[in-house]
Design a protein around this motif. Sequence first.
Motif, PDB file in Angstrom:
ATOM      1  N   VAL A  21       0.827  -1.200   0.000  1.00  0.00           N
ATOM      2  CA  VAL A  21       0.000   0.000   0.000  1.00  0.00           C
ATOM      3  C   VAL A  21       0.867   1.258   0.000  1.00  0.00           C
ATOM      4  O   VAL A  21       0.506   2.279  -0.580  1.00  0.00           O
ATOM      5  CB  VAL A  21      -0.956  -0.034   1.216  1.00  0.00           C
ATOM      6  CG1 VAL A  21      -1.512   1.332   1.510  1.00  0.00           C
ATOM      7  CG2 VAL A  21      -2.076  -1.040   0.974  1.00  0.00           C
ATOM      8  N   ALA A  22       2.023   1.157   0.624  1.00  0.00           N
ATOM      9  CA  ALA A  22       2.885   2.326   0.743  1.00  0.00           C
ATOM     10  C   ALA A  22       3.649   2.630  -0.537  1.00  0.00           C
ATOM     11  O   ALA A  22       4.187   3.714  -0.697  1.00  0.00           O
ATOM     12  CB  ALA A  22       3.871   2.120   1.894  1.00  0.00           C
ATOM     13  N   ASP A  23       3.684   1.688  -1.452  1.00  0.00           N
ATOM     14  CA  ASP A  23       4.489   1.868  -2.667  1.00  0.00           C
ATOM     15  C   ASP A  23       3.718   2.690  -3.696  1.00  0.00           C
ATOM     16  O   ASP A  23       2.555   2.404  -3.987  1.00  0.00           O
ATOM     17  CB  ASP A  23       4.847   0.505  -3.243  1.00  0.00           C
ATOM     18  CG  ASP A  23       5.983   0.611  -4.244  1.00  0.00           C
ATOM     19  OD1 ASP A  23       7.055   0.066  -3.967  1.00  0.00           O
ATOM     20  OD2 ASP A  23       5.773   1.242  -5.308  1.00  0.00           O
ATOM     21  N   SER A  24       4.397   3.669  -4.261  1.00  0.00           N
ATOM     22  CA  SER A  24       3.675   4.584  -5.147  1.00  0.00           C
ATOM     23  C   SER A  24       3.365   3.960  -6.508  1.00  0.00           C
ATOM     24  O   SER A  24       2.507   4.451  -7.226  1.00  0.00           O
ATOM     25  CB  SER A  24       4.463   5.869  -5.344  1.00  0.00           C
ATOM     26  OG  SER A  24       5.586   5.622  -6.160  1.00  0.00           O
ATOM     27  N   ALA A  25       4.043   2.883  -6.856  1.00  0.00           N
ATOM     28  CA  ALA A  25       3.698   2.215  -8.112  1.00  0.00           C
ATOM     29  C   ALA A  25       2.433   1.379  -7.970  1.00  0.00           C
ATOM     30  O   ALA A  25       1.799   1.034  -8.965  1.00  0.00           O
ATOM     31  CB  ALA A  25       4.851   1.332  -8.577  1.00  0.00           C
ATOM     32  N   VAL A  26       2.077   1.066  -6.741  1.00  0.00           N
ATOM     33  CA  VAL A  26       0.889   0.239  -6.496  1.00  0.00           C
ATOM     34  C   VAL A  26      -0.340   1.135  -6.517  1.00  0.00           C
ATOM     35  O   VAL A  26      -0.502   2.003  -5.671  1.00  0.00           O
ATOM     36  CB  VAL A  26       0.979  -0.498  -5.149  1.00  0.00           C
ATOM     37  CG1 VAL A  26      -0.306  -1.253  -4.874  1.00  0.00           C
ATOM     38  CG2 VAL A  26       2.173  -1.435  -5.146  1.00  0.00           C
ATOM     39  N   GLN A  27      -1.157   0.904  -7.512  1.00  0.00           N
ATOM     40  CA  GLN A  27      -2.358   1.707  -7.641  1.00  0.00           C
ATOM     41  C   GLN A  27      -3.524   1.056  -6.911  1.00  0.00           C
ATOM     42  O   GLN A  27      -4.379   1.727  -6.338  1.00  0.00           O
ATOM     43  CB  GLN A  27      -2.687   1.855  -9.125  1.00  0.00           C
ATOM     44  CG  GLN A  27      -3.775   2.829  -9.427  1.00  0.00           C
ATOM     45  CD  GLN A  27      -4.132   2.784 -10.895  1.00  0.00           C
ATOM     46  OE1 GLN A  27      -4.678   1.800 -11.375  1.00  0.00           O
ATOM     47  NE2 GLN A  27      -3.814   3.847 -11.603  1.00  0.00           N
ATOM     48  N   GLN A  28      -3.560  -0.254  -6.959  1.00  0.00           N
ATOM     49  CA  GLN A  28      -4.625  -0.985  -6.297  1.00  0.00           C
ATOM     50  C   GLN A  28      -4.039  -2.232  -5.639  1.00  0.00           C
ATOM     51  O   GLN A  28      -3.103  -2.833  -6.159  1.00  0.00           O
ATOM     52  CB  GLN A  28      -5.698  -1.419  -7.310  1.00  0.00           C
ATOM     53  CG  GLN A  28      -6.317  -0.260  -8.063  1.00  0.00           C
ATOM     54  CD  GLN A  28      -7.093  -0.730  -9.285  1.00  0.00           C
ATOM     55  OE1 GLN A  28      -7.943  -1.594  -9.196  1.00  0.00           O
ATOM     56  NE2 GLN A  28      -6.762  -0.163 -10.430  1.00  0.00           N
ATOM     57  N   CYS A  29      -4.640  -2.573  -4.513  1.00  0.00           N
ATOM     58  CA  CYS A  29      -4.216  -3.781  -3.810  1.00  0.00           C
ATOM     59  C   CYS A  29      -5.445  -4.484  -3.268  1.00  0.00           C
ATOM     60  O   CYS A  29      -6.211  -3.904  -2.507  1.00  0.00           O
ATOM     61  CB  CYS A  29      -3.268  -3.415  -2.674  1.00  0.00           C
ATOM     62  SG  CYS A  29      -2.813  -4.810  -1.616  1.00  0.00           S
ATOM     63  N   TYR A  30      -5.654  -5.719  -3.715  1.00  0.00           N
ATOM     64  CA  TYR A  30      -6.808  -6.504  -3.289  1.00  0.00           C
ATOM     65  C   TYR A  30      -6.328  -7.753  -2.566  1.00  0.00           C
ATOM     66  O   TYR A  30      -5.421  -8.442  -3.048  1.00  0.00           O
ATOM     67  CB  TYR A  30      -7.653  -6.925  -4.488  1.00  0.00           C
ATOM     68  CG  TYR A  30      -8.176  -5.772  -5.302  1.00  0.00           C
ATOM     69  CD1 TYR A  30      -9.323  -5.096  -4.924  1.00  0.00           C
ATOM     70  CD2 TYR A  30      -7.510  -5.344  -6.447  1.00  0.00           C
ATOM     71  CE1 TYR A  30      -9.801  -4.034  -5.657  1.00  0.00           C
ATOM     72  CE2 TYR A  30      -7.978  -4.284  -7.196  1.00  0.00           C
ATOM     73  CZ  TYR A  30      -9.132  -3.627  -6.797  1.00  0.00           C
ATOM     74  OH  TYR A  30      -9.593  -2.574  -7.527  1.00  0.00           O
ATOM     75  N   ARG A  31      -6.940  -8.049  -1.466  1.00  0.00           N
ATOM     76  CA  ARG A  31      -6.702  -9.317  -0.812  1.00  0.00           C
ATOM     77  C   ARG A  31      -7.800 -10.267  -1.278  1.00  0.00           C
ATOM     78  O   ARG A  31      -8.987  -9.962  -1.134  1.00  0.00           O
ATOM     79  CB  ARG A  31      -6.772  -9.140   0.699  1.00  0.00           C
ATOM     80  CG  ARG A  31      -5.959 -10.167   1.448  1.00  0.00           C
ATOM     81  CD  ARG A  31      -6.159 -10.038   2.914  1.00  0.00           C
ATOM     82  NE  ARG A  31      -5.291  -9.032   3.516  1.00  0.00           N
ATOM     83  CZ  ARG A  31      -4.909  -9.106   4.795  1.00  0.00           C
ATOM     84  NH1 ARG A  31      -5.320 -10.118   5.556  1.00  0.00           N
ATOM     85  NH2 ARG A  31      -4.144  -8.176   5.303  1.00  0.00           N
ATOM     86  N   VAL A  32      -7.412 -11.367  -1.868  1.00  0.00           N
ATOM     87  CA  VAL A  32      -8.411 -12.252  -2.457  1.00  0.00           C
ATOM     88  C   VAL A  32      -8.468 -13.575  -1.693  1.00  0.00           C
ATOM     89  O   VAL A  32      -7.540 -13.930  -0.955  1.00  0.00           O
ATOM     90  CB  VAL A  32      -8.125 -12.510  -3.950  1.00  0.00           C
ATOM     91  CG1 VAL A  32      -8.169 -11.206  -4.722  1.00  0.00           C
ATOM     92  CG2 VAL A  32      -6.797 -13.200  -4.149  1.00  0.00           C
ATOM     93  N   SER A  33      -9.559 -14.264  -1.914  1.00  0.00           N
ATOM     94  CA  SER A  33      -9.825 -15.400  -1.035  1.00  0.00           C
ATOM     95  C   SER A  33      -9.562 -16.751  -1.699  1.00  0.00           C
ATOM     96  O   SER A  33      -9.351 -17.742  -1.017  1.00  0.00           O
ATOM     97  CB  SER A  33     -11.281 -15.350  -0.573  1.00  0.00           C
ATOM     98  OG  SER A  33     -12.134 -15.325  -1.692  1.00  0.00           O
ATOM     99  N   SER A  34      -9.574 -16.800  -3.007  1.00  0.00           N
ATOM    100  CA  SER A  34      -9.263 -18.071  -3.646  1.00  0.00           C
ATOM    101  C   SER A  34      -8.105 -17.841  -4.593  1.00  0.00           C
ATOM    102  O   SER A  34      -7.907 -16.738  -5.077  1.00  0.00           O
ATOM    103  CB  SER A  34     -10.476 -18.592  -4.421  1.00  0.00           C
ATOM    104  OG  SER A  34     -10.724 -17.769  -5.531  1.00  0.00           O
ATOM    105  N   GLY A  35      -7.342 -18.869  -4.852  1.00  0.00           N
ATOM    106  CA  GLY A  35      -6.180 -18.705  -5.714  1.00  0.00           C
ATOM    107  C   GLY A  35      -5.073 -17.981  -4.977  1.00  0.00           C
ATOM    108  O   GLY A  35      -4.694 -18.388  -3.874  1.00  0.00           O
TER     109      GLY A  35
END
Lengths: 155, 155
Positions: A87-101
């Motif tokens: 989340v702190a990285d400026s290249a990261v625009q979106q971060c999702y925690r997913v439940s499968s896979g």
Amino acid sequence: MDATDLRLLAQLQLDASLTNQALAERVHISPATCLRRVKRLIDAGIIESRVAILSPEKLGAGLTAIVELTLDQQAAERLSAFETRAVADSAVQQCYRVSSGPDFVLILQVADMPAYQAAASRLFATDANVRNVRAFFSVHRAKFSPHISLPAAEQ
Amino acid sequence: MDATDLRLLAQLQLDASLTNQALAERVHISPATCLRRVKRLIDAGIIESRVAILSPEKLGAGLTAIVELTLDQQAAERLSAFETRAVADSAVQQCYRVSSGPDFVLILQVADMPAYQAAASRLFATDANVRNVRAFFSVHRAKFSPHISLPAAEQ
DNA sequence: AGAAGGGCGAAATAAAATTTCACGAAAAAT
DNA sequence: ATTTTTCGTGAAATTTTATTTCGCCCTTCT
């Protein structure tokens, strides 16, 4: 939170550059009421922010990477630790925690492949806890409108 | 397109609700110049739009689906045909055409699983050209700021 | 029925955006 | 090297917009 609020939100997530008067007209309320309601929606945290959407192509930041990440140790605190860094990285625009896979899906917005490599080494290579990385690259963002489909905000 | 423009863009993609005066102060230019430059950036298409970011949780639209799609026939026109349909769907928040692995990655923002099923049958089930679908679901959007990392917009 | 609370819109006021103008610096041409 | 042009700038005037204030109506509760 009634139909009028939904109409306001529908308008604002499409175009937040409307003046208060124009917005009031489209939603069929007076400017005063419009302002009151928008303020209420902001205070309630329903409107989180207003941002400008920039053109990646025209800014030389036209490479989008979709990255699926699997961690080695999946204890809650290990997941949170990674999430905090991502989340702190400026290249990261979106971060999702997913439940499968995989455990996470990240959307990185970078200028080019070297910039992706730099971000990848920052985020993935230095973390011994990252087990698996699978990345796709897109040079064509066919749609990007950070809108949420609202229930029945007709008109 | 100089350092001042970059500072303006950096500010606006973080917070587009600033007044012209406040923006001018932060960027150390006069309000008139500020307005002119912002207008120029809009006309040039560098600022594509201004939108309100809403809270998915508070709106009962907290399910994000990340969908990887492989088409059967990958002729350019078949890809475009699918893309057109995807872009037009209101559940589709983002659509990327990718070059390795699947053909498309979609981000769907929906209320719940039934809403996802509805979107999936609209988009995937009725299209005989969709060969493979792989979907992940996220109930936790750790980061979403549609910003682009800009080159050296210090201060 | 009566009182209280909340939401509404009209109008007045305050603030902001937008235009106009004249100046100065940098680039192009002579 | 000097003139000319072009471009960007900020101060101030003007217009537009946001914001507050007020009285009214509707709903709700007693």
